[in-house]
Enzyme design. Structure first.
Site, PDB file in Angstrom:
ATOM      1  N   ASP A  53       0.833  -1.207   0.000  1.00 18.20           N
ATOM      2  CA  ASP A  53       0.000   0.000   0.000  1.00 18.20           C
ATOM      3  C   ASP A  53       0.865   1.253   0.000  1.00 18.20           C
ATOM      4  OD1 ASP A  53      -2.749   1.007   0.104  1.00 18.20           O
ATOM      5  OD2 ASP A  53      -2.217   1.789   2.069  1.00 18.20           O
ATOM      6  N   CYS A 144     -10.408   2.696  -5.652  1.00 17.76           N
ATOM      7  CA  CYS A 144      -9.686   2.739  -4.377  1.00 17.76           C
ATOM      8  C   CYS A 144     -10.482   3.518  -3.328  1.00 17.76           C
ATOM      9  CB  CYS A 144      -8.308   3.356  -4.586  1.00 17.76           C
ATOM     10  SG  CYS A 144      -7.332   3.480  -3.075  1.00 17.76           S
ATOM     11  N   TYR A 148     -12.748   1.346  -0.448  1.00 19.07           N
ATOM     12  CA  TYR A 148     -12.270   1.448   0.935  1.00 19.07           C
ATOM     13  C   TYR A 148     -13.319   2.084   1.839  1.00 19.07           C
ATOM     14  CZ  TYR A 148      -7.404  -0.117   0.542  1.00 19.07           C
ATOM     15  OH  TYR A 148      -6.267  -0.875   0.413  1.00 19.07           O
ATOM     16  N   TYR A 175     -10.923   4.111   7.729  1.00 20.14           N
ATOM     17  CA  TYR A 175     -11.701   3.979   6.495  1.00 20.14           C
ATOM     18  C   TYR A 175     -13.214   3.964   6.711  1.00 20.14           C
ATOM     19  CZ  TYR A 175      -7.216   3.151   4.358  1.00 20.14           C
ATOM     20  OH  TYR A 175      -5.924   3.302   3.920  1.00 20.14           O
ATOM     21  N   GLU A 217      -8.430  -4.175  -6.985  1.00 16.96           N
ATOM     22  CA  GLU A 217      -8.556  -4.024  -5.539  1.00 16.96           C
ATOM     23  C   GLU A 217      -8.686  -5.390  -4.864  1.00 16.96           C
ATOM     24  OE1 GLU A 217      -8.382  -1.570  -3.399  1.00 16.96           O
ATOM     25  OE2 GLU A 217      -8.022  -0.009  -4.877  1.00 16.96           O
TER      26      GLU A 217
END
Length: 236
Positions: A53, A144, A148, A175, A217
């Site tokens: 990440d 993304c 998330y 998140y 993802e």
């Protein structure tokens, strides 16, 4: 619709989600995220993920910058500049927190190399940023932020009070917030605006790009769960 982070007045975004729905809904229950939510995820797998990440975010910032260079809308330019600052801050400060918490050394961060799956993801985004119009770049960035925000909210809702003792609480807390959700809202708003008047062929291309992004993802977490650096595990 089971999606918890969704804006009903965004018809094109709804089309994007529906196209990606099978992968999206399978993704939230894959082993990495299920065990992260339960607090049972192996530390080595989380460290692998955090290093990937960290590398991903560097490319993610660059794709925002390429989008900024293509943009002449002052509102969208402001959104992009804010996103660049936010992602840069996450790279420098948030990852410092996780590095200290999970014992990730600076040497590990310096020596880290992208996995085959992460490289496929970022290479695809960078290629789109260099060769496609602004709306395509924003759609490439969307999975993304949106995934998330949705997954963080759903994991937090599923585990409830168990989050208090979860070793990955800081990740979930980050998140699940409305603040992070706003990192997807501006993208959804701007994509919706830019999609008006596009040809059906262009919309199909955007939809295909979005589905590929959601697939990337999925594989980002899946490869971390398997500690898989190369396309085949035996390729060391």
């Amino acid at each position: 619709m089971p999606l918890t982070r969704f804006l009903p007045d965004h018809p094109f975004a709804e089309c994007l989600y529906k196209a990606a729905e099978p992968v999206w809904e399978e993704g939230v229950d894959q082993p990495f995220l299920r065990e992260l939510g339960d607090g049972t995820l192996d530390r080595e797998k989380f460290v692998f993920y955090m290093l990937q990440d960290y590398l991903y975010l560097n490319d993610y910032v660059n794709v925002h910058a390429l989008a900024f260079a293509k943009c002449d809308d002052p509102v969208i330019r402001t959104h992009l500049s804010n996103a660049i600052a936010g992602a840069s801050n996450e790279t420098e400060h948030v990852h410092d927190f996780f590095r200290d918490t999970f014992g990730i050394t600076r040497q590990q961060m310096d020596d880290a190399r992208q996995s085959a799956f992460a490289r496929a993801y970022t290479s695809n985004m960078i290629a789109i940023a260099h060769t496609r119009p602004l709306v395509d770049v924003l759609v490439a960035l969307l999975p993304c932020a949106w995934v998330y925000a949705d997954y963080g909210t759903r994991i937090a809702a599923r585990i409830g009070d168990a989050i208090e003792t979860n070793p990955y609480r800081a990740w979930i807390d980050m998140y699940k917030t409305d603040e992070f959700w706003q990192s997807a809202v501006w993208l959804l708003d701007d994509i919706e605006k830019l999609s008006v008047g596009l040809s059906e062929d262009h919309k199909r291309t955007l939809t295909e790009q979005f589905v590929v992004g959601v697939e990337h993802e999925y594989m980002f977490w899946d490869s971390a769960y398997r500690l898989q650096q190369r396309w085949k595990p035996e390729w060391k």
